[in-house]
Motif scaffolding. Structure first.
Motif, PDB file in Angstrom:
ATOM      1  N   PHE A 159     -12.291  -1.208   2.305  1.00 10.20           N
ATOM      2  CA  PHE A 159     -11.228  -0.590   1.318  1.00 10.20           C
ATOM      3  C   PHE A 159     -11.550   0.594   0.626  1.00 10.20           C
ATOM      4  CE2 PHE A 159      -8.793  -4.639   2.739  1.00 10.20           C
ATOM      5  CZ  PHE A 159      -7.571  -3.950   2.786  1.00 10.20           C
ATOM      6  N   ALA A 163      -9.755   3.938   1.210  1.00 10.56           N
ATOM      7  CA  ALA A 163      -9.072   4.629   0.111  1.00 10.56           C
ATOM      8  C   ALA A 163      -9.716   5.500  -0.937  1.00 10.56           C
ATOM      9  CB  ALA A 163      -8.356   3.432  -0.977  1.00 10.56           C
ATOM     10  N   SER A 244      -2.815  -9.836  -1.764  1.00  9.73           N
ATOM     11  CA  SER A 244      -1.740  -9.669  -1.136  1.00  9.73           C
ATOM     12  C   SER A 244      -0.509 -10.083  -2.159  1.00  9.73           C
ATOM     13  CB  SER A 244      -1.248 -10.301   0.111  1.00  9.73           C
ATOM     14  OG  SER A 244      -2.084  -9.851   1.177  1.00  9.73           O
ATOM     15  N   SER A 258       1.148   2.445  -1.497  1.00 10.24           N
ATOM     16  CA  SER A 258       1.306   1.765  -0.373  1.00 10.24           C
ATOM     17  C   SER A 258       0.433   0.386  -0.567  1.00 10.24           C
ATOM     18  CB  SER A 258       0.225   2.580   0.704  1.00 10.24           C
ATOM     19  OG  SER A 258      -1.149   2.445   0.423  1.00 10.24           O
ATOM     20  N   TRP A 259       0.566  -0.366   0.504  1.00  6.58           N
ATOM     21  CA  TRP A 259       0.215  -1.622   0.767  1.00  6.58           C
ATOM     22  C   TRP A 259      -1.313  -1.725   0.456  1.00  6.58           C
ATOM     23  CZ3 TRP A 259       3.357  -6.087   0.657  1.00  6.58           C
ATOM     24  CH2 TRP A 259       2.648  -7.258   0.751  1.00  6.58           C
ATOM     25  N   ALA A 260      -1.800  -0.676   1.208  1.00  7.92           N
ATOM     26  CA  ALA A 260      -3.273  -0.725   1.228  1.00  7.92           C
ATOM     27  C   ALA A 260      -4.081  -0.398  -0.156  1.00  7.92           C
ATOM     28  CB  ALA A 260      -3.835   0.112   2.337  1.00  7.92           C
ATOM     29  N   GLN A 261      -3.237   0.559  -0.840  1.00  2.00           N
ATOM     30  CA  GLN A 261      -3.694   0.818  -2.336  1.00  2.00           C
ATOM     31  C   GLN A 261      -3.556  -0.217  -3.210  1.00  2.00           C
ATOM     32  OE1 GLN A 261      -1.183   4.082  -2.551  1.00  2.00           O
ATOM     33  NE2 GLN A 261      -2.857   6.045  -2.232  1.00  2.00           N
ATOM     34  N   LEU A 263      -3.805  -3.501  -2.352  1.00  2.00           N
ATOM     35  CA  LEU A 263      -4.752  -4.303  -2.055  1.00  2.00           C
ATOM     36  C   LEU A 263      -6.210  -3.885  -2.636  1.00  2.00           C
ATOM     37  CD1 LEU A 263      -4.082  -5.344   1.779  1.00  2.00           C
ATOM     38  CD2 LEU A 263      -3.601  -6.586  -0.204  1.00  2.00           C
ATOM     39  N   PHE A 264      -6.362  -2.873  -2.557  1.00  2.00           N
ATOM     40  CA  PHE A 264      -7.618  -2.299  -2.971  1.00  2.00           C
ATOM     41  C   PHE A 264      -7.858  -2.496  -4.513  1.00  2.00           C
ATOM     42  CE2 PHE A 264     -10.312   1.039  -4.681  1.00  2.00           C
ATOM     43  CZ  PHE A 264     -11.626   0.569  -4.547  1.00  2.00           C
TER      44      PHE A 264
END
Length: 335
Positions: A159, A163, A244, A258-261, A263-264
């Motif tokens: 991640f 990111a 999550s 975003s979802w990835a941001q 999460l990280f």
């Protein structure tokens, strides 16, 4: 001869006093009192941190309830992932339902004592009730902690590479005296253990037996796919599931990330603050998570609301059911 006493039947021996003394102190009464202890701890914890509960509920009133429900689902999926890792850390097959229930109870105990002491204590007791000796149960706890830490490292690195606009990791690390104390602690811990074993000779044999047991179990576990697959698979999934929950809360509040941001943000914050032995990580992780979200450009009030919502879903909502499960398992002699 008439003056001699006639033979009379012997009087029955008196009843032993030990049994009559033990009757008032029955094991069922003690177990019932022990089962009520988690409920008392829950009431004390709620009284101490009542303001956080009130503010979190107020801020979440305008959030999307469906995404909050998704976050609650991820919260309980975390107990399933923890159960997979626990099963992978022992050779014996554990009952799946009771194992997941024990991890729900362990999650509640984890928010009462620091550094996962409560969760590990509940798990050790559960393993003992399943017939696993104490040395092997303790060795499984050590393997569980090691695998969770090792498996999280590649997840964070992936991640971090994916990111590049995130907060620099150097800003999340402790600074000044805190960094110095952490470095000194890491250096002195092995030296202190070695000195303790050198001075206290009676501890050498138990320590060596523990190491032998742990190494033997690790070798046997990694020859059985039914054990090492849930061990490592659950360890990789656990931080992603926990992150999550933050992503679900952020989406429910409309964060411009975003979802990835998201999460990280949690992975970086929990990694940076994971060394601080706070109950359930409350405090250090919260501050680091707010800092990470703010580094992405999230307004500070919205970032604070996300952290409070995350704590409501992971601490307060499952705490009461977890304490009830803990009490029920104690009364049924499953813990």
């Amino acid at each position: 001869m008439s003056l001699l006493p006639l033979d009379e039947p012997a009087a029955p021996p008196p009843a032993p006093l030990a049994n009559t003394r033990r009757r008032p102190l029955t094991s069922s009464a003690g177990r019932r009192a022990l089962g009520l202890l988690p409920i008392l701890l829950l009431a004390v914890w709620a009284a101490i941190d009542w303001h956080a509960v009130r503010d979190g509920v107020a801020r979440l009133a305008s959030a999307d309830p469906w995404w909050l429900l998704v976050g609650l689902l991820f919260t309980y999926l975390g107990a399933v992932a923890a159960a997979c890792v626990r099963q992978g850390a022992v050779l014996e097959r554990l009952p799946p339902g009771l194992l997941v229930a024990s991890q729900i109870a362990a999650g509640a105990a984890n928010h009462v004592l620091p550094a996962s002491i409560g969760a590990h204590a509940v798990t050790v007791r559960f393993l003992q009730c399943q017939g696993i000796p104490l040395p092997r149960a303790t060795a499984s706890i050590a393997l569980y902690s090691l695998v969770r830490a090792v498996a999280k490292t590649p997840v964070v690195l992936i991640f971090l590479l994916a990111a590049p606009t995130a907060v620099p990791p150097s800003e999340l690390l402790p600074q000044g005296r805190t960094l110095l104390l952490a470095a000194v602690g890491l250096l002195l811990a092995p030296a202190a253990c070695a000195a303790l074993l050198t001075v206290a000779r009676p501890l050498r044999r138990p320590a060596l037996d523990f190491v032998r047991t742990a190494l033997t179990d690790v070798k046997q576990l990694h020859t059985r796919p039914a054990r090492f697959l849930p061990l490592w698979g659950g360890a990789v999934a656990a931080p992603l599931i926990q992150a999550s929950v933050v992503a679900s809360v952020g989406t429910a509040l409309g964060l411009p990330l975003s979802w990835a941001q998201l999460l990280f943000a949690f992975l970086a914050a929990s990694t940076a603050a994971g060394a601080v032995p706070a109950p359930g990580g409350i405090g250090p992780v919260d501050a680091a998570l707010v800092l990470t979200l703010a580094g992405y450009g999230t307004p500070l009030p919205l970032a604070t609301a996300t952290v409070i919502g995350y704590r409501v879903l992971t601490v307060w909502v499952p705490l009461a059911p977890g304490m009830l499960v803990l009490s029920a398992m104690v009364q049924r002699k499953q813990l």
